[in-house]
Write an enzyme that holds these catalytic residues in place. Structure first.
Site, short mmCIF file in Angstrom:
data_model
loop_
_atom_site.label_atom_id
_atom_site.label_comp_id
_atom_site.label_asym_id
_atom_site.label_seq_id
_atom_site.Cartn_x
_atom_site.Cartn_y
_atom_site.Cartn_z
N HIS A 196 0.83 -1.22 0.00
CA HIS A 196 0.00 0.00 0.00
C HIS A 196 0.86 1.27 0.00
CE1 HIS A 196 -3.64 -2.39 1.29
NE2 HIS A 196 -2.68 -3.13 1.81
N SER A 239 17.31 19.01 -18.01
CA SER A 239 16.20 19.91 -18.28
C SER A 239 16.73 21.12 -19.04
CB SER A 239 15.57 20.35 -16.96
OG SER A 239 14.93 21.59 -17.11
N LYS A 254 18.68 19.47 -12.89
CA LYS A 254 17.85 18.28 -13.10
C LYS A 254 18.61 17.10 -13.69
CE LYS A 254 14.00 17.75 -12.40
NZ LYS A 254 12.83 18.18 -13.16
N GLU A 275 10.45 6.73 -17.15
CA GLU A 275 9.16 7.33 -17.52
C GLU A 275 8.69 6.81 -18.88
OE1 GLU A 275 9.57 11.79 -16.50
OE2 GLU A 275 11.57 10.95 -16.34
N GLN A 308 -6.19 -6.20 -42.68
CA GLN A 308 -4.94 -5.58 -43.14
C GLN A 308 -4.36 -4.63 -42.08
OE1 GLN A 308 -3.98 -4.60 -47.31
NE2 GLN A 308 -4.43 -2.49 -46.77
N LYS A 344 -1.30 -5.43 -39.04
CA LYS A 344 0.16 -5.37 -39.05
C LYS A 344 0.72 -4.12 -38.38
CE LYS A 344 -0.20 -7.81 -43.14
NZ LYS A 344 -1.60 -7.38 -42.94
N1 ARG Z 1 -2.32 -6.69 -47.85
C1 ARG Z 1 -3.30 -7.64 -47.48
C2 ARG Z 1 -3.32 -7.80 -45.95
O1 ARG Z 1 -2.41 -7.46 -45.34
C3 ARG Z 1 -3.04 -8.96 -48.12
C4 ARG Z 1 -4.23 -9.83 -48.26
C5 ARG Z 1 -5.14 -9.26 -49.28
N2 ARG Z 1 -6.14 -10.18 -49.66
C6 ARG Z 1 -7.10 -9.85 -50.52
N3 ARG Z 1 -7.96 -10.74 -50.80
N4 ARG Z 1 -7.17 -8.67 -51.04
O2 ARG Z 1 -4.29 -8.25 -45.38
#
Ligand code: ARG
Length: 461
Positions: A157, A278, A284, A291, A323, A326
């Site tokens: 605590h 700083s 500082k 952080e 898509q 990623k």
């Molecule tokens: N650039 C697309 C992705 O990352 C690849 C797959 C695309 N597939 C499609 N049927 N257009 O998802």
């Protein structure tokens, strides 16, 4: 020259420029190219075996893919404007081998292709994160090894609770990382399956040997349903979840060190190499590394939340929404790989300040020891708790440490108190009284150091 595209025969009108811009993913998925080449080569072998390619075509395509890899490695794809990495690889393959490149995608879709590439990418990312976790774990264990005799307050605590050692605190932050290595290994095991050969959703029209493809790619098993496999990104979400936990653990560690590095505590001194100054305040010495490690966790948790909300509501099968997976995944992995080496370096170089830690110890922290001793003399714990509580209240009202209460006052609360207070011993004695396995005693700490040294030396199991 006409733009290379993997589709278009059924269209009379070219895509609008705004759509092209919205649809492009090369700026994000370019880094998948080594994996796209690997899966393409496995595919070439598979369709050759299935009779789609003769031996000469197989060899041309396979060597052509190697040349594409060499070109991409030396930067040939850096300013490319293709729709995505798969289009880029195919375009370059055409440049290398001519029209036979048109056979590469026989029976294959970008839907099984992209998820295969991504799984392969994740396996390498997990290996990279794991080795950073190992290094960070070792840095904590090494701090622990040199802090076995450094006594400090243990907090709950945010209040001083019982004496412990610096080693014990460092180990408390190392154990979660050992568990995280297990989580990464679990995630790696689960995602090591091969969707290749499942095509767009319903399986490939070419009778490829999927087992052979999986072996070639080093994947452990096959995805069992194409509609599921092409649309599933739970492996991405799971990895993000593990990274979210890692980041949360690192953030807790950073937050605690941030407090300890303040002048008020002064428990640790960070190396200048991990502090910044700083622009206004000359004195500082800011612990930015801590952080930022804290803040990066928020970002990674945001990536996880983004990924889960991307998936929710999608029907089975591939949807273009996916898509967006990623940028979230790459951001979280990049952020993790940026943060872990920095926090590790700071931990390797930080110095615990033993006398500041000791100064923060207060004899009231031995209250539990006193209660335990009353219990040893036959008092119930609940009663002992109340009696020691009274003693603490008296000490507070007299503004003295628990151990300095005059004997005649202490004995009015319980006749044994003056003797028991006299025999409390040192901080170390108190720590050694907590001898349960996993407790703060020296033997327990040394055992933990041994266990964690093994854990951080070995591959996770
Ligand atoms: N650039 C697309 C992705 O990352 C690849 C797959 C695309 N597939 C499609 N049927 N257009 O998802």
């Amino acid at each position: 020259m006409e733009r290379h595209q993997l589709w278009g025969g059924r269209f009379q009108v070219a895509p609008n420029a705004a759509l092209v811009e919205l649809n492009e993913s090369l700026s994000v998925d370019f880094r998948l190219w080594p994996y796209d080449i690997r899966s393409a080569k496995a595919w070439v072998a598979a369709i050759a075996q299935a009779g789609v390619l003769d031996a000469a075509e197989e060899s041309r395509l396979s060597k052509g893919l190697d040349r594409v890899a060499t070109r991409l490695e030396r930067g040939d794809g850096d300013n490319a404007t293709d729709e995505d990495v798969h289009t880029l690889v195919e375009r370059l393959l055409y440049e290398e081998v001519g029209d036979v490149a048109g056979k590469l995608n026989t029976g294959r879709s970008r839907n099984d292709q992209v998820t295969t590439d991504l799984r392969l990418w994740c396996l390498d990312a997990i290996a990279a994160v794991d080795s950073e976790l190992q290094a960070l774990g070792n840095a904590l264990v090494s701090q622990a090894s040199s802090g076995v005799d450094t006594v400090m307050p243990g907090y709950t605590h945010g209040q001083r609770a019982q004496p412990v050692t610096w080693a014990y605190v460092m180990l408390a932050h190392a154990w979660p990382l050992a568990r995280d290595r297990g989580r990464l290994a679990d995630a790696a095991d689960r995602l090591a399956e091969s969707p290749l050969g499942l095509a767009a959703l319903a399986g490939s029209g070419i009778a490829v040997d999927r087992e052979q493809i999986a072996r070639e790619l080093g994947l452990k098993r096959l995805s069992q349903n194409g509609l599921d496999a092409t649309g599933a990104r739970d492996f991405v979400a799971e990895l993000l979840f593990v990274l979210g936990i890692v980041a949360t653990h690192v953030s807790r560690l950073a937050g605690e060190l941030f407090t300890y590095a303040s002048a008020e505590y002064g428990f640790v001194r960070l190396s200048e190499a991990y502090c910044t100054g700083s622009s206004l305040l000359p004195q500082k010495r800011n612990p930015d590394v801590l952080e930022l490690a804290r803040a990066k966790a928020s970002r990674i948790l945001g990536d996880l939340a983004g990924m889960l909300s991307l998936e929710r509501g999608l029907p089975a099968g591939y949807n273009k929404d996916l898509q967006e997976d990623k940028s979230l995944l790459f951001d979280a992995v990049d952020t993790t790989l940026l943060t872990l080496p920095a926090i590790r370096g700071a931990i390797e170089e930080m110095k615990p300040v033993a006398d500041r830690m000791e100064m923060a110890l207060d004899h009231t922290m031995l209250a539990t020891d006193l209660a335990d001793q009353l219990v040893a003399g036959g008092v119930t714990f609940r009663e002992a708790h109340g009696l020691v509580g009274n003693l603490v209240r008296v000490a507070e009202s007299l503004s003295v440490p628990l151990t300095d209460i005059p004997a005649e006052t202490a004995s009015t609360i319980h006749p044994e108190f003056p003797t028991l207070i006299g025999s409390l011993g040192t901080w170390r004695d108190s720590i050694e009284r907590r001898s349960t396995m996993g407790g703060a005693s020296k033997q327990s700490v040394e055992r933990q150091i041994e266990l964690l040294t093994q854990q951080f030396a070995a591959d996770p199991t």
